[in-house]
Scaffold this motif. Structure first.
Motif, PDB file in Angstrom:
ATOM      1  N   LEU A  34       0.781  -1.339   0.069  1.00  0.00           N
ATOM      2  CA  LEU A  34      -0.087   0.008  -0.121  1.00  0.00           C
ATOM      3  C   LEU A  34       0.965   1.345   0.192  1.00  0.00           C
ATOM      4  O   LEU A  34       1.750   1.355   0.708  1.00  0.00           O
ATOM      5  N   PHE A  35       0.662   2.263  -0.815  1.00  0.00           N
ATOM      6  CA  PHE A  35       1.307   3.472  -0.732  1.00  0.00           C
ATOM      7  C   PHE A  35       0.458   4.647   0.081  1.00  0.00           C
ATOM      8  O   PHE A  35      -0.619   4.730  -0.215  1.00  0.00           O
ATOM      9  N   VAL A  36       1.234   5.256   0.774  1.00  0.00           N
ATOM     10  CA  VAL A  36       0.665   6.600   1.585  1.00  0.00           C
ATOM     11  C   VAL A  36       1.337   7.767   1.351  1.00  0.00           C
ATOM     12  O   VAL A  36       2.698   7.752   1.331  1.00  0.00           O
ATOM     13  N   GLY A  37       0.587   8.559   0.929  1.00  0.00           N
ATOM     14  CA  GLY A  37       1.088  10.108   0.569  1.00  0.00           C
ATOM     15  C   GLY A  37       1.684  10.130  -0.834  1.00  0.00           C
ATOM     16  O   GLY A  37       1.442   9.247  -1.575  1.00  0.00           O
ATOM     17  N   GLY A  38       1.774  11.550  -1.175  1.00  0.00           N
ATOM     18  CA  GLY A  38       2.164  11.756  -2.733  1.00  0.00           C
ATOM     19  C   GLY A  38       1.203  11.353  -3.679  1.00  0.00           C
ATOM     20  O   GLY A  38       0.151  10.994  -3.454  1.00  0.00           O
ATOM     21  N   PRO A  39       1.577  11.340  -4.951  1.00  0.00           N
ATOM     22  CA  PRO A  39       0.887  11.147  -5.932  1.00  0.00           C
ATOM     23  C   PRO A  39       0.251   9.517  -6.048  1.00  0.00           C
ATOM     24  O   PRO A  39      -0.481   9.196  -6.997  1.00  0.00           O
ATOM     25  N   LEU A  55      11.265  -3.735  -2.838  1.00  0.00           N
ATOM     26  CA  LEU A  55      12.315  -2.988  -2.608  1.00  0.00           C
ATOM     27  C   LEU A  55      12.252  -2.250  -1.371  1.00  0.00           C
ATOM     28  O   LEU A  55      11.306  -1.880  -1.115  1.00  0.00           O
ATOM     29  N   PRO A  56      13.221  -1.831  -0.582  1.00  0.00           N
ATOM     30  CA  PRO A  56      13.265  -1.059   0.611  1.00  0.00           C
ATOM     31  C   PRO A  56      13.004   0.567   0.124  1.00  0.00           C
ATOM     32  O   PRO A  56      12.119   1.186   1.007  1.00  0.00           O
ATOM     33  N   THR A  57      13.012   1.121  -0.823  1.00  0.00           N
ATOM     34  CA  THR A  57      12.672   2.286  -1.351  1.00  0.00           C
ATOM     35  C   THR A  57      12.381   2.242  -2.778  1.00  0.00           C
ATOM     36  O   THR A  57      12.764   1.834  -3.583  1.00  0.00           O
ATOM     37  N   ILE A  58      11.348   3.110  -3.060  1.00  0.00           N
ATOM     38  CA  ILE A  58      10.640   3.084  -4.464  1.00  0.00           C
ATOM     39  C   ILE A  58      10.971   4.582  -4.946  1.00  0.00           C
ATOM     40  O   ILE A  58      10.644   5.472  -4.184  1.00  0.00           O
ATOM     41  N   HIS A  71       9.465  11.782  -6.102  1.00  0.00           N
ATOM     42  CA  HIS A  71       9.093  11.332  -4.736  1.00  0.00           C
ATOM     43  C   HIS A  71       9.595  10.163  -4.352  1.00  0.00           C
ATOM     44  O   HIS A  71       9.882   9.015  -5.112  1.00  0.00           O
ATOM     45  N   ARG A  72      10.139   9.923  -3.245  1.00  0.00           N
ATOM     46  CA  ARG A  72      10.605   8.591  -2.784  1.00  0.00           C
ATOM     47  C   ARG A  72       9.776   8.100  -1.464  1.00  0.00           C
ATOM     48  O   ARG A  72       9.388   8.746  -0.848  1.00  0.00           O
ATOM     49  N   TYR A  73       9.529   6.814  -1.754  1.00  0.00           N
ATOM     50  CA  TYR A  73       8.778   6.201  -0.814  1.00  0.00           C
ATOM     51  C   TYR A  73       9.619   4.747   0.028  1.00  0.00           C
ATOM     52  O   TYR A  73      10.433   4.276  -0.727  1.00  0.00           O
ATOM     53  N   ASP A  74       9.578   4.770   1.410  1.00  0.00           N
ATOM     54  CA  ASP A  74      10.257   3.907   2.158  1.00  0.00           C
ATOM     55  C   ASP A  74       9.250   2.739   2.571  1.00  0.00           C
ATOM     56  O   ASP A  74       8.125   3.211   3.080  1.00  0.00           O
ATOM     57  N   SER A  81       4.275 -10.845   4.411  1.00  0.00           N
ATOM     58  CA  SER A  81       3.272 -10.683   2.862  1.00  0.00           C
ATOM     59  C   SER A  81       2.854  -9.446   2.760  1.00  0.00           C
ATOM     60  O   SER A  81       2.222  -9.076   1.564  1.00  0.00           O
ATOM     61  N   ALA A  82       2.897  -8.507   3.605  1.00  0.00           N
ATOM     62  CA  ALA A  82       2.377  -7.116   3.363  1.00  0.00           C
ATOM     63  C   ALA A  82       3.344  -5.867   3.894  1.00  0.00           C
ATOM     64  O   ALA A  82       4.127  -6.208   4.723  1.00  0.00           O
ATOM     65  N   GLY A  83       3.233  -4.810   3.293  1.00  0.00           N
ATOM     66  CA  GLY A  83       3.972  -3.599   3.756  1.00  0.00           C
ATOM     67  C   GLY A  83       3.313  -2.501   3.236  1.00  0.00           C
ATOM     68  O   GLY A  83       2.460  -2.404   2.392  1.00  0.00           O
ATOM     69  N   VAL A  84       3.670  -1.433   3.781  1.00  0.00           N
ATOM     70  CA  VAL A  84       3.248   0.058   3.445  1.00  0.00           C
ATOM     71  C   VAL A  84       4.626   0.870   2.910  1.00  0.00           C
ATOM     72  O   VAL A  84       5.293   0.996   3.513  1.00  0.00           O
ATOM     73  N   TYR A  85       4.298   1.420   1.862  1.00  0.00           N
ATOM     74  CA  TYR A  85       5.319   2.579   1.250  1.00  0.00           C
ATOM     75  C   TYR A  85       5.144   3.766   1.754  1.00  0.00           C
ATOM     76  O   TYR A  85       3.854   4.370   1.353  1.00  0.00           O
ATOM     77  N   HIS A  86       5.631   4.465   2.781  1.00  0.00           N
ATOM     78  CA  HIS A  86       5.340   5.926   3.174  1.00  0.00           C
ATOM     79  C   HIS A  86       6.212   6.830   2.310  1.00  0.00           C
ATOM     80  O   HIS A  86       7.278   6.606   2.176  1.00  0.00           O
ATOM     81  N   LEU A  87       5.630   8.019   2.023  1.00  0.00           N
ATOM     82  CA  LEU A  87       6.051   9.052   1.318  1.00  0.00           C
ATOM     83  C   LEU A  87       7.275   9.709   2.156  1.00  0.00           C
ATOM     84  O   LEU A  87       7.269   9.906   3.424  1.00  0.00           O
TER      85      LEU A  87
END
Length: 99
Positions: A34-39, A55-58, A71-74, A81-87
């Motif tokens: 799941l992506f949180v923040g930004g575009p 990947l640890p960073t997108i 924009h970078r997401y961590d 099997s689940a994670g969140v990419y934060h802006l």
């Protein structure tokens, strides 16, 4: 067996997917991200296990008529099997600090 619009019949392997597979249901080993923040806010991606660990960073680069916007997401893992990419918070560029 289904018939394609042109050519011969599809192979058995080509028709083994279900409707659930077509809409992107995750397999047991796939990662749900799941992506949180930004575009990309609110985007959910299913990363198939065959692609390896997420990947640890997108880095997301938006190209348009003006300057590129980066924009970078961590990644923050929630389960295996689940994670969140934060802006990532913006940091001043070297050019901005010298001005």
């Amino acid at each position: 067996m289904r018939q394609p619009s042109q050519g011969g019949p599809l192979s058995e392997e080509a028709v083994t997917t279900t409707d659930a597979d077509a809409v992107g249901s995750p397999a047991e080993d796939d990662a749900v991200l799941l992506f949180v923040g930004g575009p990309l806010d609110g985007r959910v991606e299913i990363r198939e296990a065959r692609h390896g660990e997420p990947l640890p960073t997108i880095t997301h680069v938006h190209l348009h008529g003006g300057p590129k916007v980066v924009h970078r997401y961590d990644l923050q893992a929630l389960t295996g099997s689940a994670g969140v990419y934060h802006l990532r918070a913006r940091t001043p560029r070297d050019d901005d600090q010298q001005a």
